[in-house]
Design a protein around this motif. Structure first.
Motif: not given
Lengths: 350, 574
Positions: A148-149, B493-494, B497-498, B510, B513, B517, B520-521, B529, B532-533, B535
């Motif tokens: 997912f990440w 985490a997943a 996340f959901l 999760g 993240i 989401q 990020i940009a 970031t 996630g890193l 994890i």
């Protein structure tokens, strides 16, 4: 025991497993803490409505009758979606959602095969070189990255390329033009006709095919990421082990060229341990398709399952889970059968 | 041990008492370490006690639950009967455990001359009767509520003691929350240093303390090995030596220890208290130097609204927000401190992982011992059950069960905002994999001569399994436990996340993240970031540790290379 007896025995062993799966789903969905009537009508439902719904769902019938009904519904996939696509039969929901998932799964199996195995074989043929280290370490890290990440990061990176960004190319304009990098592929690149009275594909619309492939590539890479790493690692070990085997020494002593040794002797034997990995992918794909399809907005089976679960659409969720389980059980049998065909040394008495 | 007798019958305590030289400094250092962080240890013990109490309440509720279910279908009399019967069964299980734990046997003193089996059952039944008498006395007389009240008072007293004892790493000892003064300095922080430096010092002290604990534990093992152990060499020495030379595994171990320290000392490493910043943001105030040069006070909740990292405004890593709060890793899109979220999220992951894997490994070990010892029907039944669970896609199963329980408002879904439920579901889903993984070794050990010898010697089967089979399996289960812990972290985490799994306010990686989401940009890239890193790093470390354990415990075998662990390490494609 012959191969077919073994096969038959495995098939018979699935009967108790299927029975247990159905029983488990029955206990969870019918007798679990979530009341089906509340799931269907909302928690406030009461009085005549709830009673009518109880009767419609057959919840007042004796337990064994409910169980038989539940089991036949599952086995014949004969149920109706409650919420997600209200009152549509489960079969038609599945038929509508299956093609994008199959398309995604096809690429998610194909890409790792053409990335992971060559890299693994390369690392195994050049052990302890820099290339080997880079490939092995990136494989390990790649495997630890949650899908997912990866999805989230990849999407952000690709979106950033719109109109030229960090990486110097524009993913939207590269090759076939895309308006959105997420969404469901149309999958109508085949032109159908009836040249001999039966409908069959007669031509391919290459532009549409290219769009469909481009749309599916990022999610397929993510979905296949774990497989890339696994295939890399196992391909490397298999190559290392077979390269040191006695028959390779013999082949060398016979004066065969390196090319012939690698392709005729090493390669074939190195493929054997990869068989379970490749069939294991179905397992990973089914679990991973939920995440990938939800993030990439693909209307496939995984996303339908996710919606069914969060909206309390119990028959649809149960039917999908049961179908996935069936697929996995039969893929496992197929894998064992394939194993005995590829590697005659594998016995049946395991 | 030079000069010592080969057959040394003294217990370890006696051996230490005979020659206390090497042990005393070690014990003294241990006491100093304990005293430095006594309040924190007391707090951990109290939370463990709270967990045990929850489990106890759950077990106590079983008879009533069974009775209620039976009463619904078969009438109230049958319900009462079923309730009492279940209660007796539960008490019998407890009695069996108690009998096993007791250092002496009542029946041995009585010398009844019965067969051993009969004696054992008679003993357990007697203990069950005593327990039943005590339990009904507690349930039907005021004694029960008095005892409960006494326990609650004691827990409350201990809690207040734990809160009032200063510890080395508490934010009260080295405070980092303060505000600028109009003169340019800092007020309220440690020695008047800037919050960043104060926080860095506290974090460094935490890790130094953890390192000291590790050194202390290792030196204890070393002293035991050199001075007090009977054997000069045991196979475990070789395992430890191989582990020490396994650099990839040591890397994993380092990260894993860092992760555990982050989780255990989360309140000390967080730059702001989680209670104030995350759980009750509108009930805690702090002071800051306003733009007009006046010291003002504001609640965390109100301040968080203006410190969101949402692309437009960003509190980047290693910077201060406009309220003089130092954010070592920036803030989240909700304006909370990211490091506080990460540290307490590590705690969530660790609790779930340890509960799930501990429970699952326990089931797997018990079943593998039983199936390897008895084979036959027990084996077939376990094979069918594990095949069933394995053939259902794990992630989807976890999703379905966790939603059914949380939508149905089941009481199991309450603790940790769904964390306990997840842990139980993971244990249920993962035990078949672990059982399969240790099936080979346990079948092997069941074939050994020493097991045969123990059988013919007339040892009880449970004793044989515990003493002669389980030590051999313990190493293998550790390998798979380490590999699966990574999967549990990814799964949790997943799910979060959901939007399933663990619901707010309990922090989870999760969710970070998920929140980060969209950004990020943008300039707020750090949220998704960094989480996630983290994890990736922790999961890689657990995998590395598992690999190293495998190489150290069983250097010859290449079992589990790929085929067995391939599924385990990938987190099921999630």
């Amino acid at each position: 025991m012959s191969r077919w007896e073994y096969f038959l025995k495995r098939l018979l062993l699935t009967v108790p497993v299927l029975f247990l799966v159905i029983t488990f789903l029955f206990i969870m969905l019918r007798l679990g803490p979530l009341d089906p009537v509340a799931a269907r009508l909302g928690p406030e439902a009461s009085g005549a409505d709830a009673q009518a719904m109880r009767e419609r769902l057959g919840l007042d019938a004796p337990l064994w009758e409910q169980y038989v009904m539940f089991a036949t519904d599952l086995l014949t996939l004969d149920g109706q979606s409650w919420v997600v696509q209200a009152d549509r039969p489960v079969t038609s929901v599945i038929a509508g959602a299956a093609p994008p998932t199959l398309w995604l799964g096809f690429w998610a199996i194909l890409l790792p095969l053409f990335i992971g195995i060559p890299l693994g074989f390369y690392a195994g043929l050049n052990p302890n070189s820099w290339g080997d280290y880079v490939a092995s370490v990136s494989g390990i890290v790649w495997q630890a990255m949650p899908n997912f990440w990866l999805c989230v990061m990849l999407l952000a990176g690709l979106r950033q390329t719109q109109g030229g960004g960090w990486f110097g190319f524009d993913w939207y304009a590269l090759g076939p033009e895309l308006r959105s990098i997420t969404g469901t592929p149309d999958l109508d690149f085949l032109r159908w006709g009836e040249p001999v009275g039966l409908p069959m594909p007669t031509a391919v619309d290459w532009g549409a095919l290219a769009v469909d492939i481009k749309l599916i590539l990022p999610p397929a890479i993510v979905l296949g990421s774990a497989s890339i790493a696994a295939e890399l690692r196992i391909g490397r070990t298999a190559m290392l082990e077979t390269a040191n085997a006695n028959y390779v020494e013999t082949a060398k002593a016979k004066g065969l060229t390196d090319r012939v040794i690698v392709w005729k002797h090493v390669f074939r034997n190195a493929l054997i341990p990869l068989v379970p990995v490749i069939s294991n992918e179905a397992f990973l794909l089914i679990g991973g398709s939920v995440i990938v399809e939800v993030i990439f907005n693909i209307n496939g089976l995984g996303r339908i399952f996710f919606q069914a679960v969060i909206q309390g659409d119990l028959p649809l969720a149960g039917a999908l889970l049961f179908m996935f389980t069936l697929i996995i059980i039969f893929l496992n049998i197929l894998q064992d059968l394939l194993y005995t065909i590829i590697d005659p040394r594998v016995g049946y008495e395991r | 041990m030079s000069g010592g007798p080969i057959e040394d019958d003294r217990t370890l305590v006696e051996r230490v008492a005979d020659r206390p030289g090497p042990a005393l400094p070690w014990l003294g250092a241990g006491l100093v370490l304990l005293a430095l962080e006594f309040g924190r240890f007391l707090g951990w013990a109290l939370s463990l006690g709270a967990g045990l109490r929850f489990a106890f309440d759950g077990i106590v509720a079983i008879p009533g639950w069974v009775g209620g279910n039976v009463a619904d279908t078969a009438g109230s009399l049958a319900g009462f009967l079923a309730q009492d019967l279940t209660a007796l069964v539960v008490l019998f299980v407890v009695a069996s455990v108690l009998v096993r734990l007791a250092p002496w046997r009542i029946v041995d003193r009585l010398e009844l001359g019965w067969s051993r089996k009969r004696e054992a059952y008679a003993e357990r039944l007697a203990v069950t009767a005593v327990l039943a008498a005590v339990a009904s006395a507690l349930a039907f007389t005021p004694a029960g509520s008095i005892l409960r009240f006494e326990l609650e008072v004691a827990a409350w007293l201990l809690e207040s003691v734990a809160a009032s004892i200063p510890t080395l790493t508490s934010p009260e000892t080295i405070p980092n929350q303060g505000h600028r003064t109009p003169g340019g300095g800092w007020e309220g922080t440690f020695l008047g240093l800037s919050p960043a430096v104060a926080w860095a010092i506290r974090t460094a002290v935490v890790f130094a303390y953890a390192l000291a604990c590790l050194v202390w534990a290792w030196s204890g093992y070393d002293r035991y090995r050199r001075h007090y152990r009977q054997a000069d060499w045991t196979p475990r020495d070789d395992t430890v030596r191989r582990l020490r030379n396994h650099y990839w595994g040591l890397f994993g171990l380092t990260i894993v220890i860092g992760f555990v320290v982050l989780a255990l000392w989360a309140p000390a490493i967080s730059p702001v208290p989680a209670e104030a910043n995350i759980y009750q943001p509108y009930e805690h105030e702090f002071e800051y130097l306003g733009e007009d040069g006046e010291v003002a006070s504001i609640t965390h909740g109100a301040a968080n609204i203006n410190t969101r990292s949402d692309g437009q405004h960003t509190v980047a890593p290693l910077s201060y927000d406009q309220y003089d709060r130092f954010a070592p890793l920036g803030t989240t899109p909700r304006g909370q401190d990211l490091l506080t979220n990460l540290a307490f999220g590590a705690r969530t992951s660790l609790i779930i992982g340890l509960t799930a894997i501990g429970l699952g490994a326990f089931i797997a070990v018990v079943l593998s011992l039983l199936t390897a010892y008895y084979k036959g029907v027990a084996d077939v039944l376990t094979v069918v059950a594990s095949d069933t669970i394995i053939s259902i896609p794990a992630f989807l199963l976890v999703m379905l069960i966790s939603v059914i329980f949380s939508e149905g408002n089941h009481p199991l879904a309450d603790p940790l905002d769904g964390g306990l439920l997840l842990a139980l579901v993971f244990a249920f889903v993962f035990w078949p994999g672990m059982w399969r993984a240790i099936r080979g070794p346990s079948l092997q050990v069941a074939e050994q001569e020493w097991v045969d010898a123990a059988k013919s010697y007339g040892q009880r089967p449970t004793t044989t399994m515990r003493k002669h089979m389980s030590p051999y399996i313990a190493g293998y289960i550790m390998i798979y436990a380490s590999l699966l812990l990574g999967s549990v972290i990814i799964f949790t985490a997943a799910l979060t996340f959901l939007g399933l799994g663990i619901s707010p306010p309990t922090p989870e990686w999760g969710r970070l993240i998920d929140q980060g989401q969209p950004y990020i940009a943008t300039s707020s890239w750090h949220v998704a970031t960094i989480s996630g890193l983290m994890i990736v790093l922790v999961v890689t470390a657990f995998n590395a540790l598992g690999d190293a354990l495998r190489d150290a415990i069983d250097p010859e075998a290449d079992v589990g290379e790929g085929e067995e662990t391939g599924g385990a390490t990938t987190g099921g494609g999630v």
